[in-house]
Design a protein around this motif. Sequence first.
Motif, PDB file in Angstrom:
ATOM      1  N   VAL A  11       0.842  -1.205   0.000  1.00 17.03           N
ATOM      2  CA  VAL A  11       0.000   0.000   0.000  1.00 17.03           C
ATOM      3  C   VAL A  11       0.874   1.250   0.000  1.00 17.03           C
ATOM      4  CG1 VAL A  11      -1.653   1.335   1.362  1.00 17.03           C
ATOM      5  CG2 VAL A  11      -1.962  -1.129   1.097  1.00 17.03           C
ATOM      6  N   CYS A  12       1.942   1.253   0.784  1.00 17.34           N
ATOM      7  CA  CYS A  12       2.798   2.440   0.874  1.00 17.34           C
ATOM      8  C   CYS A  12       3.543   2.691  -0.432  1.00 17.34           C
ATOM      9  CB  CYS A  12       3.777   2.288   2.029  1.00 17.34           C
ATOM     10  SG  CYS A  12       2.979   2.425   3.662  1.00 17.34           S
ATOM     11  N   ARG A  13       3.983   1.620  -1.088  1.00 14.60           N
ATOM     12  CA  ARG A  13       4.627   1.815  -2.393  1.00 14.60           C
ATOM     13  C   ARG A  13       3.652   2.435  -3.382  1.00 14.60           C
ATOM     14  NH1 ARG A  13       7.249  -3.197  -1.274  1.00 14.60           N
ATOM     15  NH2 ARG A  13       5.637  -4.341  -2.439  1.00 14.60           N
ATOM     16  N   ALA A  14       2.402   1.992  -3.328  1.00 13.67           N
ATOM     17  CA  ALA A  14       1.380   2.567  -4.214  1.00 13.67           C
ATOM     18  C   ALA A  14       1.155   4.045  -3.894  1.00 13.67           C
ATOM     19  CB  ALA A  14       0.079   1.786  -4.086  1.00 13.67           C
ATOM     20  N   LEU A  15       1.145   4.369  -2.607  1.00 18.70           N
ATOM     21  CA  LEU A  15       0.934   5.772  -2.207  1.00 18.70           C
ATOM     22  C   LEU A  15       2.075   6.649  -2.695  1.00 18.70           C
ATOM     23  CD1 LEU A  15      -0.386   8.091  -0.650  1.00 18.70           C
ATOM     24  CD2 LEU A  15       0.836   7.313   1.388  1.00 18.70           C
ATOM     25  N   VAL A  16       3.312   6.228  -2.441  1.00 20.80           N
ATOM     26  CA  VAL A  16       4.465   7.049  -2.831  1.00 20.80           C
ATOM     27  C   VAL A  16       4.463   7.296  -4.334  1.00 20.80           C
ATOM     28  CG1 VAL A  16       6.986   7.085  -2.970  1.00 20.80           C
ATOM     29  CG2 VAL A  16       5.865   6.385  -0.843  1.00 20.80           C
TER      30      VAL A  16
ATOM     31  N   THR B 227      -4.065   1.569   6.092  1.00 18.43           N
ATOM     32  CA  THR B 227      -2.679   1.799   6.513  1.00 18.43           C
ATOM     33  C   THR B 227      -2.540   3.271   6.887  1.00 18.43           C
ATOM     34  OG1 THR B 227      -1.860   0.050   5.057  1.00 18.43           O
ATOM     35  CG2 THR B 227      -0.264   1.704   5.809  1.00 18.43           C
ATOM     36  N   PRO B 228      -2.085   3.581   8.087  1.00 20.25           N
ATOM     37  CA  PRO B 228      -2.007   4.988   8.497  1.00 20.25           C
ATOM     38  C   PRO B 228      -0.917   5.750   7.747  1.00 20.25           C
ATOM     39  CG  PRO B 228      -1.058   3.589  10.179  1.00 20.25           C
ATOM     40  CD  PRO B 228      -1.668   2.675   9.172  1.00 20.25           C
ATOM     41  N   VAL B 229      -1.173   7.030   7.561  1.00 18.62           N
ATOM     42  CA  VAL B 229      -0.213   7.938   6.934  1.00 18.62           C
ATOM     43  C   VAL B 229      -0.061   9.137   7.858  1.00 18.62           C
ATOM     44  CG1 VAL B 229       0.317   9.364   4.922  1.00 18.62           C
ATOM     45  CG2 VAL B 229      -0.939   7.204   4.622  1.00 18.62           C
TER      46      VAL B 229
ATOM     47  N   VAL C 171      -6.481   8.928  -1.237  1.00 22.67           N
ATOM     48  CA  VAL C 171      -7.751   8.394  -1.730  1.00 22.67           C
ATOM     49  C   VAL C 171      -7.513   7.423  -2.893  1.00 22.67           C
ATOM     50  CG1 VAL C 171      -9.895   9.018  -2.916  1.00 22.67           C
ATOM     51  CG2 VAL C 171      -9.136  10.349  -0.955  1.00 22.67           C
ATOM     52  N   SER C 172      -6.525   7.736  -3.728  1.00 17.80           N
ATOM     53  CA  SER C 172      -6.242   6.897  -4.893  1.00 17.80           C
ATOM     54  C   SER C 172      -5.524   5.601  -4.531  1.00 17.80           C
ATOM     55  CB  SER C 172      -5.386   7.672  -5.908  1.00 17.80           C
ATOM     56  OG  SER C 172      -6.063   8.820  -6.360  1.00 17.80           O
ATOM     57  N   ALA C 173      -4.706   5.622  -3.458  1.00 18.85           N
ATOM     58  CA  ALA C 173      -3.813   4.483  -3.222  1.00 18.85           C
ATOM     59  C   ALA C 173      -4.059   3.703  -1.940  1.00 18.85           C
ATOM     60  CB  ALA C 173      -2.365   4.986  -3.223  1.00 18.85           C
TER      61      ALA C 173
END
Length: 206
Positions: free
Chosen positions: A88-93, A166-168, A191-193
């Motif tokens: 999830v974090c890789r997608a967010l970045v 997953t918290p950010v 919202v997208s990731a």
Amino acid sequence: MDEITSSPASDETRPAGPRRDRSTRGAALWATLIAVPVTVAVAGFTFAKLSPEQPAAAPSASASAARPQSTTPVEMPAPTLAERPAVVCRALVSQLPESVRDLKQRPVTAGAEQNAAYGDPAITVACGGTPPVVPPTDEVWSVNKVCWHAVEEADATVLATVDRETPVRVRVPKAYAQPLQWVSPISDAIVSAVPSAKTAPSGCAA
């Protein structure tokens, strides 16, 4: 004794030369007095029009010009993430913008797959970690469909998502006013990731 009166005929018998000469000289004098100032004025105007214009003053530096921003990597921790949060974090970045408002993205010392930083002083984005604990009396804010909880530190405001799987966490230094405004473009990427959590505090907008 007859009274002597003047008549037009008697004026014609007088010599007219001297009177006309004085009149002519007077008219010429007045014409000269009028013509000289006019000539001077015209000459001055013509000189002013033909003379080269003075160069315009060089523009001064704008007070609102963006200050130079450091490109030095920002020191950030990179805790090991479980497989699902790491994905999830890789997608967010990958979805984060290149800049947040006028702050450009900077490299980080560790965890480029889960961390990001912007500007100088740096606004940091950290994905993963333990979910934040929100006291029932604390306020939460919805920004672009993401619910945030704020914790004040000595030199920064730390905003954490409370409605995501997953918290950010976004750390906004005190140098920047109104910290919630800085998470707006980051919210769009979240919202997208990052999928929504199954539960969220009651204050979060649906």
